[in-house]
Design a protein around this motif. Sequence first.
Motif, mmCIF file in Angstrom:
data_model
loop_
_atom_site.group_PDB
_atom_site.id
_atom_site.type_symbol
_atom_site.label_atom_id
_atom_site.label_comp_id
_atom_site.label_asym_id
_atom_site.label_seq_id
_atom_site.Cartn_x
_atom_site.Cartn_y
_atom_site.Cartn_z
ATOM 1 N N TYR A 1 26.442 -55.627 71.207
ATOM 2 C CA TYR A 1 27.567 -55.678 71.486
ATOM 3 C C TYR A 1 28.717 -56.095 69.911
ATOM 4 C CZ TYR A 1 32.355 -57.296 73.220
ATOM 5 O OH TYR A 1 33.257 -57.557 73.131
ATOM 6 N N ASN A 2 28.581 -56.662 69.147
ATOM 7 C CA ASN A 2 28.634 -57.224 67.892
ATOM 8 C C ASN A 2 28.523 -56.029 66.526
ATOM 9 O OD1 ASN A 2 30.242 -58.850 68.500
ATOM 10 N ND2 ASN A 2 28.702 -61.006 68.386
ATOM 11 N N ARG A 4 27.925 -52.900 67.520
ATOM 12 C CA ARG A 4 28.468 -51.455 68.121
ATOM 13 C C ARG A 4 27.477 -50.848 68.749
ATOM 14 N NH1 ARG A 4 31.914 -54.393 65.065
ATOM 15 N NH2 ARG A 4 34.342 -55.008 65.795
ATOM 16 N N HIS A 49 34.322 -58.678 68.112
ATOM 17 C CA HIS A 49 32.216 -60.278 67.828
ATOM 18 C C HIS A 49 32.870 -61.123 68.841
ATOM 19 C CE1 HIS A 49 30.409 -62.479 65.562
ATOM 20 N NE2 HIS A 49 30.557 -63.016 65.824
ATOM 21 N N CYS A 50 31.916 -61.396 69.591
ATOM 22 C CA CYS A 50 31.819 -61.762 70.643
ATOM 23 C C CYS A 50 30.445 -63.027 70.480
ATOM 24 C CB CYS A 50 31.054 -61.590 71.410
ATOM 25 S SG CYS A 50 30.458 -62.861 73.033
ATOM 26 N N GLN A 51 30.871 -64.477 70.320
ATOM 27 C CA GLN A 51 30.630 -65.569 69.172
ATOM 28 C C GLN A 51 29.938 -66.172 71.012
ATOM 29 O OE1 GLN A 51 32.227 -68.484 67.155
ATOM 30 N NE2 GLN A 51 30.569 -69.479 67.106
ATOM 31 N N VAL A 68 35.604 -64.095 72.105
ATOM 32 C CA VAL A 68 35.914 -63.014 71.637
ATOM 33 C C VAL A 68 36.829 -62.273 70.218
ATOM 34 C CG1 VAL A 68 35.075 -60.417 72.282
ATOM 35 C CG2 VAL A 68 34.681 -62.298 74.126
#
Length: 96
Positions: A1-2, A4, A49-51, A68
């Motif tokens: 995800y981060n 891409r 960005h997802c944490q 996010v």
Amino acid sequence: YNARNIDAFLAPYSDSVAIYSFNGQLLMQGKDQMRKGYEGMFEKITNLHCQLVNRIVQGNVVIDQESVTGFGPQPLKAIAVYTIEKGKIQQVYFIQ
């Protein structure tokens, strides 16, 4: 995800994955729909960005609390509930 990387992102999902809002509304069905939706988002939102804030695993259910950034001035707080079957993510419910 981060990163891409759409192929790496989709790898843990089953081909028939179903993604729902928490109220049960079907948002996407299958990897092809996921690819279309997420690929465009990855291209348009360059600071996405997802944490992972917290994770709970109980049997074949994984619950992630996420923060996010990239959708606006404040981070989006979300919960994702994943159901795993045969080693792949079969269903996802998002709570926002």
